[in-house]
Design a protein around this motif. Structure first.
Motif, PDB file in Angstrom:
ATOM      1  N   PHE A 193     -25.011  16.974 -11.320  1.00 50.95           N
ATOM      2  CA  PHE A 193     -24.657  17.191  -9.929  1.00 50.95           C
ATOM      3  C   PHE A 193     -23.138  17.317  -9.892  1.00 50.95           C
ATOM      4  CE2 PHE A 193     -28.438  14.768 -10.437  1.00 50.95           C
ATOM      5  CZ  PHE A 193     -29.314  15.205  -9.458  1.00 50.95           C
ATOM      6  N   ILE A 194     -22.640  18.486  -9.522  1.00 48.90           N
ATOM      7  CA  ILE A 194     -21.198  18.734  -9.564  1.00 48.90           C
ATOM      8  C   ILE A 194     -20.741  19.235  -8.197  1.00 48.90           C
ATOM      9  CG2 ILE A 194     -19.337  20.057 -10.658  1.00 48.90           C
ATOM     10  CD1 ILE A 194     -21.183  20.258 -13.158  1.00 48.90           C
ATOM     11  N   ASP A 195     -19.776  18.531  -7.621  1.00 53.17           N
ATOM     12  CA  ASP A 195     -19.183  18.932  -6.350  1.00 53.17           C
ATOM     13  C   ASP A 195     -17.692  19.123  -6.541  1.00 53.17           C
ATOM     14  OD1 ASP A 195     -21.397  18.873  -4.474  1.00 53.17           O
ATOM     15  OD2 ASP A 195     -21.414  16.701  -4.770  1.00 53.17           O
ATOM     16  N   LEU A 196     -17.202  20.238  -6.046  1.00 56.65           N
ATOM     17  CA  LEU A 196     -15.770  20.516  -6.008  1.00 56.65           C
ATOM     18  C   LEU A 196     -15.368  20.479  -4.544  1.00 56.65           C
ATOM     19  CD1 LEU A 196     -15.858  23.590  -8.402  1.00 56.65           C
ATOM     20  CD2 LEU A 196     -15.245  21.257  -8.989  1.00 56.65           C
ATOM     21  N   ILE A 197     -14.451  19.572  -4.198  1.00 59.64           N
ATOM     22  CA  ILE A 197     -14.065  19.373  -2.803  1.00 59.64           C
ATOM     23  C   ILE A 197     -12.567  19.609  -2.683  1.00 59.64           C
ATOM     24  CG2 ILE A 197     -14.027  17.729  -0.889  1.00 59.64           C
ATOM     25  CD1 ILE A 197     -16.365  16.295  -2.527  1.00 59.64           C
ATOM     26  N   HIS A 198     -12.186  20.494  -1.752  1.00 57.29           N
ATOM     27  CA  HIS A 198     -10.784  20.853  -1.560  1.00 57.29           C
ATOM     28  C   HIS A 198      -9.986  19.630  -1.134  1.00 57.29           C
ATOM     29  CE1 HIS A 198      -7.289  23.191  -0.116  1.00 57.29           C
ATOM     30  NE2 HIS A 198      -7.740  24.097  -0.983  1.00 57.29           N
ATOM     31  N   ASP A 199      -8.771  19.494  -1.697  1.00 53.27           N
ATOM     32  CA  ASP A 199      -7.917  18.338  -1.415  1.00 53.27           C
ATOM     33  C   ASP A 199      -7.412  18.292   0.027  1.00 53.27           C
ATOM     34  OD1 ASP A 199      -8.089  17.023  -3.800  1.00 53.27           O
ATOM     35  OD2 ASP A 199      -6.154  17.653  -4.566  1.00 53.27           O
ATOM     36  N   GLU A 227      -2.657  28.306  -5.109  1.00 49.52           N
ATOM     37  CA  GLU A 227      -2.706  26.949  -5.633  1.00 49.52           C
ATOM     38  C   GLU A 227      -3.674  26.122  -4.798  1.00 49.52           C
ATOM     39  OE1 GLU A 227      -1.231  25.395  -8.314  1.00 49.52           O
ATOM     40  OE2 GLU A 227      -0.772  27.444  -8.897  1.00 49.52           O
ATOM     41  N   ASN A 228      -4.885  26.096  -5.225  1.00 47.88           N
ATOM     42  CA  ASN A 228      -5.903  25.300  -4.547  1.00 47.88           C
ATOM     43  C   ASN A 228      -6.264  24.125  -5.439  1.00 47.88           C
ATOM     44  OD1 ASN A 228      -6.500  26.875  -2.098  1.00 47.88           O
ATOM     45  ND2 ASN A 228      -7.066  28.459  -3.558  1.00 47.88           N
ATOM     46  N   ASN A 229      -6.145  22.941  -4.878  1.00 41.59           N
ATOM     47  CA  ASN A 229      -6.469  21.740  -5.631  1.00 41.59           C
ATOM     48  C   ASN A 229      -7.786  21.182  -5.142  1.00 41.59           C
ATOM     49  OD1 ASN A 229      -4.052  21.660  -7.188  1.00 41.59           O
ATOM     50  ND2 ASN A 229      -2.979  21.014  -5.336  1.00 41.59           N
ATOM     51  N   PHE A 230      -8.645  20.879  -6.097  1.00 42.95           N
ATOM     52  CA  PHE A 230      -9.965  20.363  -5.794  1.00 42.95           C
ATOM     53  C   PHE A 230     -10.190  19.053  -6.530  1.00 42.95           C
ATOM     54  CE2 PHE A 230     -10.404  24.696  -4.552  1.00 42.95           C
ATOM     55  CZ  PHE A 230     -11.401  24.716  -3.588  1.00 42.95           C
ATOM     56  N   SER A 270      -9.375  21.498   5.282  1.00 42.03           N
ATOM     57  CA  SER A 270     -10.192  22.551   4.683  1.00 42.03           C
ATOM     58  C   SER A 270     -11.632  22.082   4.501  1.00 42.03           C
ATOM     59  CB  SER A 270      -9.619  22.933   3.313  1.00 42.03           C
ATOM     60  OG  SER A 270     -10.479  23.840   2.662  1.00 42.03           O
ATOM     61  N   ASN A 271     -12.554  22.977   4.772  1.00 44.27           N
ATOM     62  CA  ASN A 271     -13.971  22.689   4.527  1.00 44.27           C
ATOM     63  C   ASN A 271     -14.443  23.322   3.224  1.00 44.27           C
ATOM     64  OD1 ASN A 271     -14.406  21.172   6.848  1.00 44.27           O
ATOM     65  ND2 ASN A 271     -14.755  22.998   8.085  1.00 44.27           N
ATOM     66  N   ALA A 272     -13.507  23.837   2.442  1.00 43.34           N
ATOM     67  CA  ALA A 272     -13.872  24.527   1.204  1.00 43.34           C
ATOM     68  C   ALA A 272     -14.479  23.542   0.210  1.00 43.34           C
ATOM     69  CB  ALA A 272     -12.652  25.212   0.599  1.00 43.34           C
ATOM     70  N   GLU A 276     -29.541  24.049  -7.336  1.00 44.76           N
ATOM     71  CA  GLU A 276     -28.801  24.298  -6.098  1.00 44.76           C
ATOM     72  C   GLU A 276     -27.454  24.893  -6.440  1.00 44.76           C
ATOM     73  OE1 GLU A 276     -28.387  20.839  -3.580  1.00 44.76           O
ATOM     74  OE2 GLU A 276     -30.423  20.181  -4.055  1.00 44.76           O
ATOM     75  N   SER A 277     -26.996  25.785  -5.563  1.00 41.97           N
ATOM     76  CA  SER A 277     -25.678  26.389  -5.730  1.00 41.97           C
ATOM     77  C   SER A 277     -25.192  26.845  -4.360  1.00 41.97           C
ATOM     78  CB  SER A 277     -25.766  27.592  -6.684  1.00 41.97           C
ATOM     79  OG  SER A 277     -24.551  28.283  -6.734  1.00 41.97           O
ATOM     80  N   SER A 278     -24.085  26.275  -3.900  1.00 45.05           N
ATOM     81  CA  SER A 278     -23.498  26.724  -2.633  1.00 45.05           C
ATOM     82  C   SER A 278     -21.981  26.689  -2.760  1.00 45.05           C
ATOM     83  CB  SER A 278     -23.975  25.857  -1.469  1.00 45.05           C
ATOM     84  OG  SER A 278     -23.523  24.539  -1.609  1.00 45.05           O
ATOM     85  N   ILE A 279     -21.358  27.696  -2.183  1.00 48.90           N
ATOM     86  CA  ILE A 279     -19.906  27.817  -2.249  1.00 48.90           C
ATOM     87  C   ILE A 279     -19.393  28.111  -0.844  1.00 48.90           C
ATOM     88  CG2 ILE A 279     -17.949  29.118  -3.182  1.00 48.90           C
ATOM     89  CD1 ILE A 279     -19.819  29.831  -5.584  1.00 48.90           C
TER      90      ILE A 279
END
Length: 150
Positions: A57-63, A32-35, A67-69, A21-24
């Motif tokens: 399983f790796i998730d990067l979630i915006h701080d 300066e985006n902190n995740f 933001s829904n990034a 799976e891969s979704s961005i």
């Protein structure tokens, strides 16, 4: 001195990587985006064929709460280990208990490889240049994801 078997890197063969799976969902602007990073792992094996599969399983979630990034990745890393029987003992029910050093080594190789793939996948987004932190493989041992049996 420990009785633990030493790892011989030449006996470890990473023969297949599957990006399951891969979704961005990109951030609106570069800068300066902190995740926050969430990592989990699974381990599967085939003793007869001397194979081990590491699922990451790796998730990067915006701080920023507004933001829904985020970025989500699931990888399967397939290894063949020459002499795999040196790295586990069988329990009474014939299920193996692998040495921590083997699984930690495979997790380290897998996560390091995933870091490079994610870096490349983010290169055409506003998250470009994001480098995932180095994570101790021993710490990842405790981040085991429960897999639903079907």
């Amino acid at each position: 001195m420990s009785n633990e078997v030493k790892i011989d890197p030449e006996k470890i063969h990473l023969f297949h990587i599957n990006i399951v799976e891969s979704s961005i969902k990109d951030v609106s602007h570069k800068g300066e985006n902190n995740f926050k990073i969430n990592i989990a792992q699974t381990t599967m094996h085939n003793l007869k064929d001397e194979r081990v599969k590491i699922g990451l399983f790796i998730d990067l979630i915006h701080d920023e709460a507004s933001s829904n990034a985020k970025a989500h990745f699931v990888f399967d890393f397939h290894f063949r280990i020459d002499g795999l029987n040196q790295y586990y003992k069988l329990k009474e029910d014939n299920s193996p208990i692998f040495t921590g050093v083997l699984i930690a080594t495979l997790l380290g190789v897998s996560f390091s490889t995933a870091r490079g793939i994610i870096f490349e996948r983010l290169s055409n987004t506003n998250m470009q240049g994001m480098i995932l932190p180095v994570v101790a493989p021993q710490k990842m041992l405790s981040l085991q994801k429960k897999v639903d049996s079907k």
